[in-house]
Design a protein around this motif. Structure first.
Motif, PDB file in Angstrom:
ATOM      1  N   ARG A 282       0.168  45.248  13.135  1.00  0.00           N
ATOM      2  CA  ARG A 282      -0.098  44.050  12.326  1.00  0.00           C
ATOM      3  C   ARG A 282       1.095  43.683  11.461  1.00  0.00           C
ATOM      4  O   ARG A 282       1.382  42.505  11.250  1.00  0.00           O
ATOM      5  CB  ARG A 282      -1.341  44.262  11.464  1.00  0.00           C
ATOM      6  CG  ARG A 282      -2.637  44.197  12.252  1.00  0.00           C
ATOM      7  CD  ARG A 282      -3.837  44.036  11.325  1.00  0.00           C
ATOM      8  NE  ARG A 282      -4.034  45.196  10.473  1.00  0.00           N
ATOM      9  CZ  ARG A 282      -4.708  46.290  10.844  1.00  0.00           C
ATOM     10  NH1 ARG A 282      -5.216  46.364  12.067  1.00  0.00           N
ATOM     11  NH2 ARG A 282      -4.866  47.285  10.009  1.00  0.00           N
ATOM     12  N   ALA A 283       1.804  44.686  10.945  1.00  0.00           N
ATOM     13  CA  ALA A 283       2.995  44.397  10.138  1.00  0.00           C
ATOM     14  C   ALA A 283       4.056  43.696  10.972  1.00  0.00           C
ATOM     15  O   ALA A 283       4.700  42.738  10.508  1.00  0.00           O
ATOM     16  CB  ALA A 283       3.555  45.694   9.543  1.00  0.00           C
ATOM     17  N   ILE A 348      -2.283  38.956   3.271  1.00  0.00           N
ATOM     18  CA  ILE A 348      -3.206  37.835   3.430  1.00  0.00           C
ATOM     19  C   ILE A 348      -2.881  36.724   2.426  1.00  0.00           C
ATOM     20  O   ILE A 348      -2.886  35.531   2.771  1.00  0.00           O
ATOM     21  CB  ILE A 348      -4.662  38.323   3.260  1.00  0.00           C
ATOM     22  CG1 ILE A 348      -5.065  39.189   4.457  1.00  0.00           C
ATOM     23  CG2 ILE A 348      -5.630  37.144   3.108  1.00  0.00           C
ATOM     24  CD1 ILE A 348      -6.399  39.871   4.302  1.00  0.00           C
ATOM     25  N   SER A 349      -2.596  37.098   1.176  1.00  0.00           N
ATOM     26  CA  SER A 349      -2.201  36.101   0.173  1.00  0.00           C
ATOM     27  C   SER A 349      -0.926  35.382   0.586  1.00  0.00           C
ATOM     28  O   SER A 349      -0.783  34.168   0.395  1.00  0.00           O
ATOM     29  CB  SER A 349      -1.999  36.783  -1.189  1.00  0.00           C
ATOM     30  OG  SER A 349      -3.192  37.385  -1.637  1.00  0.00           O
ATOM     31  N   SER A 350       0.000  36.138   1.172  1.00  0.00           N
ATOM     32  CA  SER A 350       1.257  35.544   1.636  1.00  0.00           C
ATOM     33  C   SER A 350       1.013  34.498   2.707  1.00  0.00           C
ATOM     34  O   SER A 350       1.524  33.373   2.621  1.00  0.00           O
ATOM     35  CB  SER A 350       2.165  36.655   2.190  1.00  0.00           C
ATOM     36  OG  SER A 350       3.238  36.110   2.944  1.00  0.00           O
ATOM     37  N   MET A 351       0.247  34.854   3.724  1.00  0.00           N
ATOM     38  CA  MET A 351      -0.015  33.923   4.820  1.00  0.00           C
ATOM     39  C   MET A 351      -0.816  32.705   4.355  1.00  0.00           C
ATOM     40  O   MET A 351      -0.610  31.595   4.838  1.00  0.00           O
ATOM     41  CB  MET A 351      -0.757  34.647   5.946  1.00  0.00           C
ATOM     42  CG  MET A 351       0.047  35.763   6.598  1.00  0.00           C
ATOM     43  SD  MET A 351       1.587  35.153   7.338  1.00  0.00           S
ATOM     44  CE  MET A 351       2.565  36.657   7.346  1.00  0.00           C
ATOM     45  N   LEU A 460      -2.323  34.681   9.303  1.00  0.00           N
ATOM     46  CA  LEU A 460      -3.424  34.894   8.359  1.00  0.00           C
ATOM     47  C   LEU A 460      -4.629  35.498   9.068  1.00  0.00           C
ATOM     48  O   LEU A 460      -5.240  36.471   8.590  1.00  0.00           O
ATOM     49  CB  LEU A 460      -3.793  33.564   7.700  1.00  0.00           C
ATOM     50  CG  LEU A 460      -5.040  33.555   6.812  1.00  0.00           C
ATOM     51  CD1 LEU A 460      -4.868  34.511   5.640  1.00  0.00           C
ATOM     52  CD2 LEU A 460      -5.322  32.138   6.311  1.00  0.00           C
ATOM     53  N   ALA A 461      -4.991  34.943  10.225  1.00  0.00           N
ATOM     54  CA  ALA A 461      -6.159  35.425  10.960  1.00  0.00           C
ATOM     55  C   ALA A 461      -5.973  36.873  11.417  1.00  0.00           C
ATOM     56  O   ALA A 461      -6.915  37.687  11.356  1.00  0.00           O
ATOM     57  CB  ALA A 461      -6.421  34.522  12.165  1.00  0.00           C
ATOM     58  N   LEU A 462      -4.762  37.225  11.867  1.00  0.00           N
ATOM     59  CA  LEU A 462      -4.498  38.582  12.354  1.00  0.00           C
ATOM     60  C   LEU A 462      -4.738  39.633  11.276  1.00  0.00           C
ATOM     61  O   LEU A 462      -5.112  40.771  11.571  1.00  0.00           O
ATOM     62  CB  LEU A 462      -3.055  38.683  12.858  1.00  0.00           C
ATOM     63  CG  LEU A 462      -2.751  37.987  14.189  1.00  0.00           C
ATOM     64  CD1 LEU A 462      -1.253  37.984  14.448  1.00  0.00           C
ATOM     65  CD2 LEU A 462      -3.484  38.671  15.331  1.00  0.00           C
ATOM     66  N   ASN A 463      -4.517  39.270  10.019  1.00  0.00           N
ATOM     67  CA  ASN A 463      -4.706  40.214   8.918  1.00  0.00           C
ATOM     68  C   ASN A 463      -6.083  40.093   8.272  1.00  0.00           C
ATOM     69  O   ASN A 463      -6.609  41.071   7.741  1.00  0.00           O
ATOM     70  CB  ASN A 463      -3.627  39.993   7.861  1.00  0.00           C
ATOM     71  CG  ASN A 463      -2.262  40.456   8.313  1.00  0.00           C
ATOM     72  OD1 ASN A 463      -1.935  41.629   8.232  1.00  0.00           O
ATOM     73  ND2 ASN A 463      -1.456  39.530   8.810  1.00  0.00           N
ATOM     74  N   LEU A 464      -6.659  38.898   8.325  1.00  0.00           N
ATOM     75  CA  LEU A 464      -7.946  38.685   7.663  1.00  0.00           C
ATOM     76  C   LEU A 464      -9.106  39.284   8.458  1.00  0.00           C
ATOM     77  O   LEU A 464     -10.018  39.885   7.884  1.00  0.00           O
ATOM     78  CB  LEU A 464      -8.164  37.180   7.473  1.00  0.00           C
ATOM     79  CG  LEU A 464      -9.340  36.750   6.577  1.00  0.00           C
ATOM     80  CD1 LEU A 464      -9.198  37.349   5.187  1.00  0.00           C
ATOM     81  CD2 LEU A 464      -9.405  35.232   6.499  1.00  0.00           C
ATOM     82  N   THR A 470     -13.541  45.723   8.280  1.00  0.00           N
ATOM     83  CA  THR A 470     -13.570  46.946   7.478  1.00  0.00           C
ATOM     84  C   THR A 470     -14.565  46.819   6.343  1.00  0.00           C
ATOM     85  O   THR A 470     -15.317  47.752   6.035  1.00  0.00           O
ATOM     86  CB  THR A 470     -12.167  47.254   6.919  1.00  0.00           C
ATOM     87  OG1 THR A 470     -11.247  47.378   8.000  1.00  0.00           O
ATOM     88  CG2 THR A 470     -12.170  48.533   6.112  1.00  0.00           C
ATOM     89  N   THR A 471     -14.581  45.656   5.708  1.00  0.00           N
ATOM     90  CA  THR A 471     -15.510  45.429   4.593  1.00  0.00           C
ATOM     91  C   THR A 471     -16.948  45.492   5.049  1.00  0.00           C
ATOM     92  O   THR A 471     -17.809  46.087   4.410  1.00  0.00           O
ATOM     93  CB  THR A 471     -15.230  44.058   3.942  1.00  0.00           C
ATOM     94  OG1 THR A 471     -13.867  43.991   3.527  1.00  0.00           O
ATOM     95  CG2 THR A 471     -16.142  43.837   2.749  1.00  0.00           C
ATOM     96  N   ARG A 472     -17.239  44.869   6.220  1.00  0.00           N
ATOM     97  CA  ARG A 472     -18.600  44.895   6.764  1.00  0.00           C
ATOM     98  C   ARG A 472     -19.029  46.311   7.128  1.00  0.00           C
ATOM     99  O   ARG A 472     -20.157  46.728   6.891  1.00  0.00           O
ATOM    100  CB  ARG A 472     -18.696  43.989   7.978  1.00  0.00           C
ATOM    101  CG  ARG A 472     -18.664  42.489   7.624  1.00  0.00           C
ATOM    102  CD  ARG A 472     -18.753  41.655   8.886  1.00  0.00           C
ATOM    103  NE  ARG A 472     -18.812  40.229   8.557  1.00  0.00           N
ATOM    104  CZ  ARG A 472     -18.821  39.272   9.477  1.00  0.00           C
ATOM    105  NH1 ARG A 472     -18.792  39.586  10.780  1.00  0.00           N
ATOM    106  NH2 ARG A 472     -18.888  38.002   9.111  1.00  0.00           N
ATOM    107  N   THR A 473     -18.083  47.066   7.733  1.00  0.00           N
ATOM    108  CA  THR A 473     -18.390  48.446   8.114  1.00  0.00           C
ATOM    109  C   THR A 473     -18.681  49.298   6.894  1.00  0.00           C
ATOM    110  O   THR A 473     -19.622  50.088   6.881  1.00  0.00           O
ATOM    111  CB  THR A 473     -17.212  49.047   8.914  1.00  0.00           C
ATOM    112  OG1 THR A 473     -16.952  48.231  10.051  1.00  0.00           O
ATOM    113  CG2 THR A 473     -17.537  50.457   9.351  1.00  0.00           C
TER     114      THR A 473
END
Length: 479
Positions: A282-283, A348-351, A460-464, A470-473
């Motif tokens: 992702r980076a 994410i803030s950057s994108m 943005l989508a690739l990182n979001l 992860t949050t849902r899990t």
């Protein structure tokens, strides 16, 4: 990182915070100076291109290779440069490449032949392909992972942005005295950094058990050089031209051969298993979105502001300066934010900031746009996006990697940025060249800005998406 176990055993095992000695600051200063020189050189030469063409009688096609020759050497050899530093020693590779950079700069300022000038640019790009990943790997192995490294990366990124921003203005001033000064000015700075590097950078040992993967080195270097050459020459020749197609196929064949080789040899030049780490992948994709959109947009702005609105080179540089200033003054604080929030939220803030900047420009640009309404807000959003993104992406791309592979990780992320930027810029160039832009109408640039907007949104989508999963899990697993 928060430590919840305060037992004596835990306290003993936790690493002490690294002390920033004067020598450590000196090493960081040398590394920052080299990154500053890289940004300074690229932007100064870009401003001087019209004067170079007029004096040496170069066509527009030839002039583009003064830029693309550098990109060819830089993007084509970055991966090899980073891994070579791991195998032969970072200090040795860094100092030799820096010396080559200084000599090539000197020769470039003295030649009277366009072909020789392009050759010097290729050699400088080749040298930068070794200094850039080596500097980053020296930084990541010198400063401990965590707050110390994040702080150092923040300072490091400031100098990259400052070099590019300073080069725009300094290039305009030096070109008024003669374009050769844009080549000669980096020479004493490079020599000073070389002397300081010899004195300050500690000696290191090559990675143990590296072996010599000659076939891997040849196929990787040949494949990357041919791939970058094809990308930067395709807009001029045509994307469907037989030679372009053959070049793409040959580059792909060499890179496939490299992958096959790395899976079979005992000591591979590059351990392909590094590409199975999700955060690193992702980076690398994020740096493509960051560099590809940001540099392509600046390329379009130089054409729009000078050729369409009639701004002078110095006026253009001052108009774009707010973005560079935000990066320069904002980046030092990013390290603290990484320590507190981690890299994913900042990327994410950057994108998000980059996407908003491009969309704002698209929505407000038109005939005779007002600087404070259209350009300045876009520059503020783009500067903030780059400041948040660069340090965060670099930290994520090298976190958790063994010291013996820091050069590989550094070269990988920088290769992704350079090759990705070259690819996006090549497509943008083709789109802009195929559109008419006369008078104050911005319409001819709309396809290019639409593309860079789409690139930022994809980043943005690739990182979001992984963060949402992860949050849902975590929420599902919570009792």
């Amino acid at each position: 990182m928060t430590i919840t176990d305060t037992s004596p055993a835990s306290a003993v095992s936790a690493p002490a915070e690294q002390t920033w000695t004067p020598r450590l600051w000196g090493v960081l200063a040398v590394l920052c100076a080299v990154l500053f020189l890289d940004g300074l050189d690229v932007s100064m030469v870009g401003v001087a291109l019209p004067s170079i063409g007029a004096e040496l009688g170069l066509s527009t096609t030839s002039l583009q290779w003064i830029v693309n020759g550098y990109v060819l050497g830089y993007g084509g050899l970055l991966l090899l440069g980073g891994r070579t530093a791991d195998l032969l020693g970072r200090r040795r590779v860094f100092l030799i490449a820096l010396a080559v950079f200084a000599v090539a700069s000197l020769v470039g300022g003295l030649v009277d032949n366009g072909a020789l000038l392009i050759v010097t640019r290729f050699v400088k790009g080749l040298a930068a392909a070794f200094t850039a990943p080596t500097a980053l790997s020296i930084l990541t192995t010198t400063f401990q992972e965590g707050p110390a490294r994040n702080r150092a990366l923040s300072v490091f990124s400031v100098f990259g942005a400052s070099g590019y921003s300073s080069g725009l203005i300094l290039g305009g001033l030096l070109t008024s005295f003669g374009w050769r000064w844009t080549f000669l000015t980096p020479v004493p700075l490079a020599l000073l950094a070389l002397v300081a590097g010899i004195a300050l950078i500690p000696r290191d040992r090559p990675a143990a058990g590296g072996g010599h993967d000659l076939v891997g080195a040849v196929t990787l270097t040949g494949g990357m050089l041919l791939a970058v050459y094809t990308v930067v020459s395709a807009p001029e020749r045509g994307w469907l031209d037989p030679l372009t197609v053959v070049s793409f196929v040959a580059a792909l064949a060499l890179l496939v051969g490299f992958v096959v080789t790395e899976n079979r040899v005992r000591h591979p030049l590059i351990r392909l298993g590094i590409l199975r780490i999700g955060t690193i992948v992702r980076a690398n994709l994020s740096i493509v979105a960051l560099f590809g959109s940001y540099l392509s947009f600046q390329f379009m702005m130089t054409l729009y502001l000078q050729d369409v609105l009639g701004w002078s080179p110095l006026e253009m540089a001052l108009g774009l300066l707010p973005a560079g200033l935000i990066v320069a003054f904002g980046s030092p604080f990013v390290g603290r934010l990484i320590d507190r929030y981690g890299t994913p939220p900042l990327i994410i803030s950057s994108m998000t900031s980059l996407s908003l900047g491009y969309v704002w420009f698209l929505a407000t640009a038109g005939n005779a746009p007002h600087y404070t309404v259209t350009i300045l807000p876009a520059m503020i959003l783009l500067g903030g996006g780059f400041a948040f993104g660069f340090s965060s992406i670099m930290a994520q791309a090298t976190d958790g990697i063994d010291d013996s592979e820091q050069g590989l990780a550094s070269g990988l992320v920088q290769t992704s940025g350079q090759v990705g930027a070259a690819l996006v810029l090549a497509v943008v160039t083709a789109l802009v060249a195929g559109a008419a832009h006369e008078g104050g109408d911005f319409g001819g640039f709309h396809p290019g800005v639409n593309l860079v907007s789409a690139v930022a949104v994809v980043g943005l989508a690739l990182n979001l998406i992984p963060l949402i999963r992860t949050t849902r899990t975590s929420g599902t697993a919570r009792p």
